[in-house]
Scaffold this motif. Sequence first.
Motif, PDB file in Angstrom:
ATOM      1  N   MET A   1       0.845  -1.188   0.000  1.00 37.90           N
ATOM      2  CA  MET A   1       0.000   0.000   0.000  1.00 37.90           C
ATOM      3  C   MET A   1       0.885   1.244   0.000  1.00 37.90           C
ATOM      4  O   MET A   1       1.820   1.360   0.785  1.00 37.90           O
ATOM      5  CB  MET A   1      -0.924   0.002   1.214  1.00 37.90           C
ATOM      6  N   SER A   2       0.587   2.177  -0.889  1.00 41.87           N
ATOM      7  CA  SER A   2       1.385   3.389  -0.988  1.00 41.87           C
ATOM      8  C   SER A   2       1.101   4.319   0.177  1.00 41.87           C
ATOM      9  O   SER A   2       0.071   4.226   0.845  1.00 41.87           O
ATOM     10  CB  SER A   2       1.074   4.101  -2.311  1.00 41.87           C
ATOM     11  N   ASP A   3       2.034   5.244   0.421  1.00 48.49           N
ATOM     12  CA  ASP A   3       1.863   6.204   1.517  1.00 48.49           C
ATOM     13  C   ASP A   3       0.668   7.113   1.282  1.00 48.49           C
ATOM     14  O   ASP A   3      -0.045   7.486   2.209  1.00 48.49           O
ATOM     15  CB  ASP A   3       3.139   7.029   1.677  1.00 48.49           C
ATOM     16  N   ALA A   6      -2.493   5.145   2.117  1.00 45.71           N
ATOM     17  CA  ALA A   6      -2.599   4.981   3.567  1.00 45.71           C
ATOM     18  C   ALA A   6      -3.011   6.280   4.233  1.00 45.71           C
ATOM     19  O   ALA A   6      -3.815   6.293   5.170  1.00 45.71           O
ATOM     20  CB  ALA A   6      -1.265   4.481   4.132  1.00 45.71           C
ATOM     21  N   ARG A   7      -2.454   7.382   3.748  1.00 40.56           N
ATOM     22  CA  ARG A   7      -2.818   8.692   4.293  1.00 40.56           C
ATOM     23  C   ARG A   7      -4.299   8.997   4.064  1.00 40.56           C
ATOM     24  O   ARG A   7      -4.978   9.547   4.931  1.00 40.56           O
ATOM     25  CB  ARG A   7      -1.950   9.778   3.653  1.00 40.56           C
ATOM     26  N   THR A   8      -4.814   8.595   2.898  1.00 40.25           N
ATOM     27  CA  THR A   8      -6.234   8.805   2.606  1.00 40.25           C
ATOM     28  C   THR A   8      -7.120   8.028   3.566  1.00 40.25           C
ATOM     29  O   THR A   8      -8.121   8.546   4.075  1.00 40.25           O
ATOM     30  CB  THR A   8      -6.539   8.385   1.167  1.00 40.25           C
ATOM     31  N   GLU A  14     -10.067   9.064  10.858  1.00 43.74           N
ATOM     32  CA  GLU A  14      -9.951  10.030  11.945  1.00 43.74           C
ATOM     33  C   GLU A  14     -10.934  11.175  11.758  1.00 43.74           C
ATOM     34  O   GLU A  14     -10.556  12.346  11.697  1.00 43.74           O
ATOM     35  CB  GLU A  14      -8.517  10.545  12.035  1.00 43.74           C
ATOM     36  N   ARG A  15     -12.188  10.840  11.658  1.00 43.30           N
ATOM     37  CA  ARG A  15     -13.270  11.818  11.514  1.00 43.30           C
ATOM     38  C   ARG A  15     -14.397  11.407  12.441  1.00 43.30           C
ATOM     39  O   ARG A  15     -14.647  10.220  12.660  1.00 43.30           O
ATOM     40  CB  ARG A  15     -13.780  11.870  10.070  1.00 43.30           C
ATOM     41  N   PHE A  16     -15.086  12.399  12.971  1.00 40.41           N
ATOM     42  CA  PHE A  16     -16.157  12.096  13.920  1.00 40.41           C
ATOM     43  C   PHE A  16     -17.325  11.409  13.230  1.00 40.41           C
ATOM     44  O   PHE A  16     -18.013  10.591  13.851  1.00 40.41           O
ATOM     45  CB  PHE A  16     -16.629  13.381  14.602  1.00 40.41           C
ATOM     46  N   ASP A  17     -17.558  11.710  11.933  1.00 37.01           N
ATOM     47  CA  ASP A  17     -18.646  11.056  11.216  1.00 37.01           C
ATOM     48  C   ASP A  17     -18.334   9.597  10.895  1.00 37.01           C
ATOM     49  O   ASP A  17     -19.212   8.874  10.396  1.00 37.01           O
ATOM     50  CB  ASP A  17     -18.983  11.815   9.937  1.00 37.01           C
TER      51      ASP A  17
END
Length: 294
Positions: A1-3, A6-8, A14-17
């Motif tokens: 998996m590319s960085d 992974a960042r996406t 990391e979102r409240f929804d």
Amino acid sequence: MSDAKARTYVCSIERFDFILPLVVCEHVLQILAPLSELLQAKDSDLIEAMKETKAVYAVIQNERNDDMVWDALYASAVDFAATIDVEPSSPRCAHRQTLRANTPANSIDVYWKRSVFFPFYDHVLQELDDRLLGCSERFIAQYLIPSNLGQLTDNRVNALYEAFKADIPVSMAVFHTEVKRWITRWSLEDEENMPSSLQDTLHSVNPDLYPNIFTVLSVLISMPVSTASAERSFSVMRRVKSYMRSTMSTERLSALAMLHAHKDMPVDYEAVVKEFAQGKSRRLVFLFNNKESQ
């Protein structure tokens, strides 16, 4: 998996929804887990499953109308979000919204209660009612299994007739008479000879003598209460049809899948060797070798 990918994923998680629906789903699925395991069993008791379904339905219905349950779930989601520095938030409410539901709310917790908590609980209740509780009258047919005949009352026979009336072209009096003969027929047998499963009962019933009972049992055995059996079949096919067997015929694939899925059934190896050897004359050596080994 590319960085970048992974960042996406990290940014999406990391979102409240994402966190709050995750907490709500975890809580509801904990209630449904025992029922799901019961329904996935090969020898699932449909009557017991219906009793458990009614209990689960009542629990979820009570929680849906209990504000304290929502307050506890929301507080749990807020605490979990605080561990990764995520603040509670809700989407902006626009006066003219066309791409998503524009749920009216005067606070963040009210917004998520109306847009996540209520819809999800209502969806689960509707699915339980459509898939299980709506068919509960037909599941009474499990009392026709000889080992369960002691629990078959006149009221249950009436309910059974009403549930299968469209499939039974006789009157209720005729159906009652057939059921009485069915009960008497198995009362003359020893308990160890009584079938205890739906499949064994269907094999032992004579459709000429008990046509309506045979129809009822045939309909019941074709009503899967879950997709576990179908998923097991696909899992078998994935294990049997590997890349080294990609050119096998449909007949052989079906036969191997049946052997793998029902490996607990006894197999007469002598009959298998005999049938295989008689297919072609050059295979007779298998038959002779088998006799010599004995």
